[in-house]
Design a protein around this motif. Structure first.
Motif, PDB file in Angstrom:
ATOM      1  N   GLU A   7      -2.474  -4.757   5.487  1.00 42.73           N
ATOM      2  CA  GLU A   7      -2.549  -4.093   6.268  1.00 42.73           C
ATOM      3  C   GLU A   7      -1.227  -4.156   7.406  1.00 42.73           C
ATOM      4  OE1 GLU A   7      -5.927  -0.535   7.467  1.00 42.73           O
ATOM      5  OE2 GLU A   7      -6.238  -2.976   7.613  1.00 42.73           O
ATOM      6  N   THR A   8      -1.430  -5.805   8.306  1.00 44.26           N
ATOM      7  CA  THR A   8      -0.196  -6.198   8.754  1.00 44.26           C
ATOM      8  C   THR A   8       0.967  -5.020   8.211  1.00 44.26           C
ATOM      9  OG1 THR A   8      -1.697  -7.953   8.611  1.00 44.26           O
ATOM     10  CG2 THR A   8       0.639  -8.234   9.678  1.00 44.26           C
ATOM     11  N   VAL A   9       1.521  -5.088   7.442  1.00 43.76           N
ATOM     12  CA  VAL A   9       2.623  -4.636   6.764  1.00 43.76           C
ATOM     13  C   VAL A   9       2.998  -3.343   7.485  1.00 43.76           C
ATOM     14  CG1 VAL A   9       2.295  -3.399   4.680  1.00 43.76           C
ATOM     15  CG2 VAL A   9       3.628  -4.367   5.098  1.00 43.76           C
ATOM     16  N   CYS A  14       5.938  -1.090  12.452  1.00 40.35           N
ATOM     17  CA  CYS A  14       5.280  -0.387  13.944  1.00 40.35           C
ATOM     18  C   CYS A  14       6.478  -0.632  15.179  1.00 40.35           C
ATOM     19  CB  CYS A  14       4.099  -0.355  14.191  1.00 40.35           C
ATOM     20  SG  CYS A  14       2.725   1.025  13.144  1.00 40.35           S
ATOM     21  N   VAL A  15       6.118  -2.013  14.702  1.00 42.21           N
ATOM     22  CA  VAL A  15       7.392  -3.083  16.037  1.00 42.21           C
ATOM     23  C   VAL A  15       8.524  -2.594  15.428  1.00 42.21           C
ATOM     24  CG1 VAL A  15       7.412  -5.384  16.286  1.00 42.21           C
ATOM     25  CG2 VAL A  15       5.562  -4.974  15.992  1.00 42.21           C
ATOM     26  N   ALA A  76      -7.589  13.661   7.171  1.00 42.56           N
ATOM     27  CA  ALA A  76      -8.860  13.104   7.645  1.00 42.56           C
ATOM     28  C   ALA A  76      -8.983  11.339   6.911  1.00 42.56           C
ATOM     29  CB  ALA A  76     -10.392  13.267   7.349  1.00 42.56           C
ATOM     30  N   ALA A  77      -8.496  11.046   5.736  1.00 36.88           N
ATOM     31  CA  ALA A  77      -8.590   9.854   4.806  1.00 36.88           C
ATOM     32  C   ALA A  77      -6.982   9.088   5.211  1.00 36.88           C
ATOM     33  CB  ALA A  77      -8.550  10.085   3.708  1.00 36.88           C
ATOM     34  N   ALA A  78      -5.817   9.554   6.479  1.00 39.44           N
ATOM     35  CA  ALA A  78      -5.182   9.172   6.532  1.00 39.44           C
ATOM     36  C   ALA A  78      -5.699   8.372   8.117  1.00 39.44           C
ATOM     37  CB  ALA A  78      -4.076  10.120   7.380  1.00 39.44           C
ATOM     38  N   THR A  79      -4.637   7.568   8.136  1.00 42.90           N
ATOM     39  CA  THR A  79      -4.379   6.121   8.954  1.00 42.90           C
ATOM     40  C   THR A  79      -3.558   6.248   9.665  1.00 42.90           C
ATOM     41  OG1 THR A  79      -6.454   4.696   8.153  1.00 42.90           O
ATOM     42  CG2 THR A  79      -4.758   3.263   9.687  1.00 42.90           C
ATOM     43  N   VAL A  80      -3.045   6.003  11.152  1.00 44.46           N
ATOM     44  CA  VAL A  80      -2.087   6.008  11.346  1.00 44.46           C
ATOM     45  C   VAL A  80      -2.232   4.818  12.675  1.00 44.46           C
ATOM     46  CG1 VAL A  80      -1.118   6.341  13.875  1.00 44.46           C
ATOM     47  CG2 VAL A  80      -2.626   8.629  12.415  1.00 44.46           C
ATOM     48  N   TYR A  81      -1.109   4.132  12.542  1.00 45.36           N
ATOM     49  CA  TYR A  81      -0.489   2.543  12.522  1.00 45.36           C
ATOM     50  C   TYR A  81       0.277   2.566  13.617  1.00 45.36           C
ATOM     51  CZ  TYR A  81      -2.874   0.727   8.076  1.00 45.36           C
ATOM     52  OH  TYR A  81      -4.035   0.748   7.338  1.00 45.36           O
ATOM     53  N   VAL A 143      -3.984  -6.363  17.605  1.00 43.03           N
ATOM     54  CA  VAL A 143      -4.172  -7.160  16.499  1.00 43.03           C
ATOM     55  C   VAL A 143      -3.651  -7.838  16.997  1.00 43.03           C
ATOM     56  CG1 VAL A 143      -2.974  -7.456  14.461  1.00 43.03           C
ATOM     57  CG2 VAL A 143      -3.995  -4.818  14.627  1.00 43.03           C
ATOM     58  N   PRO A 144      -4.000  -9.271  17.289  1.00 41.94           N
ATOM     59  CA  PRO A 144      -3.395 -11.015  17.519  1.00 41.94           C
ATOM     60  C   PRO A 144      -2.279 -10.965  16.473  1.00 41.94           C
ATOM     61  CG  PRO A 144      -6.154 -10.450  17.165  1.00 41.94           C
ATOM     62  CD  PRO A 144      -5.433  -9.866  16.131  1.00 41.94           C
TER      63      PRO A 144
END
Length: 167
Positions: A7-9, A14-15, A76-81, A143-144
């Motif tokens: 998930e880091t990608v 986002c950054v 509902a199944a989506a993720t917001v980063y 997230v460190p």
């Protein structure tokens, strides 16, 4: 925290979006909406300064996009980063649209500390945890590893504002 290495990608994107916002003169925030299959569905960056619209947060844009393009089960199944923890307005939009999990790089409390160190007055809306606005939503963060990059982007933004180059 249950953030998988894969998930880091999304968080790195986002950054990068936050950096794009900064380069455009906006506050550094960026967000990515990812479907259950890992496909990036939409992304956006902060546009408050450039539009003059204090609600032009990327999380709001993604909630609106999701409401227009996805069914309830897909939302509902989506993720917001996102680069920073949702503000109460964005948390509410997330909840009303029925989006799933949220993963963020830094907390609102961390941002508040960073801004206080810079002598920046608090915003007009109190920062509160996402779960206080949307009980039951799954939230992972901070997230460190990426927090310091975001801290530097906020420092650069506020240095530009103080020097008259930003908003």
């Amino acid at each position: 925290m249950r953030v998988m290495r894969s998930e880091t990608v999304y968080l790195e994107r986002c950054v990068a979006l936050a950096a794009e916002a900064l380069e455009a003169g906006d506050e550094p925030f960026g967000s990515v909406l990812v479907g259950a299959d890992g496909e990036v569905l939409a992304e956006d960056r902060n546009r408050i300064v450039s539009t003059g619209d204090a609600t032009a947060h990327p999380e709001i844009a993604l909630a609106r996009w999701a409401a227009a393009h996805l069914g309830a089960s897909e939302r509902a199944a989506a993720t917001v980063y996102t680069s920073g923890e949702h503000c109460p307005m964005c948390s509410a939009a997330h909840g009303w649209v029925g989006l799933g999990r949220i993963v963020y790089v830094h907390t609102s409390a961390q941002l508040g500390e960073w801004l206080a160190e810079l002598g920046v007055a608090p915003g007009p809306v109190r920062a509160i945890p996402i779960q206080a606005v949307v009980p039951g939503v799954t939230v992972d963060g901070p997230v460190p590893g990426l927090e310091m990059q975001m801290r530097q982007l906020h420092r650069r933004y506020h240095a530009a504002v103080r020097s008259g180059e930003g908003s």
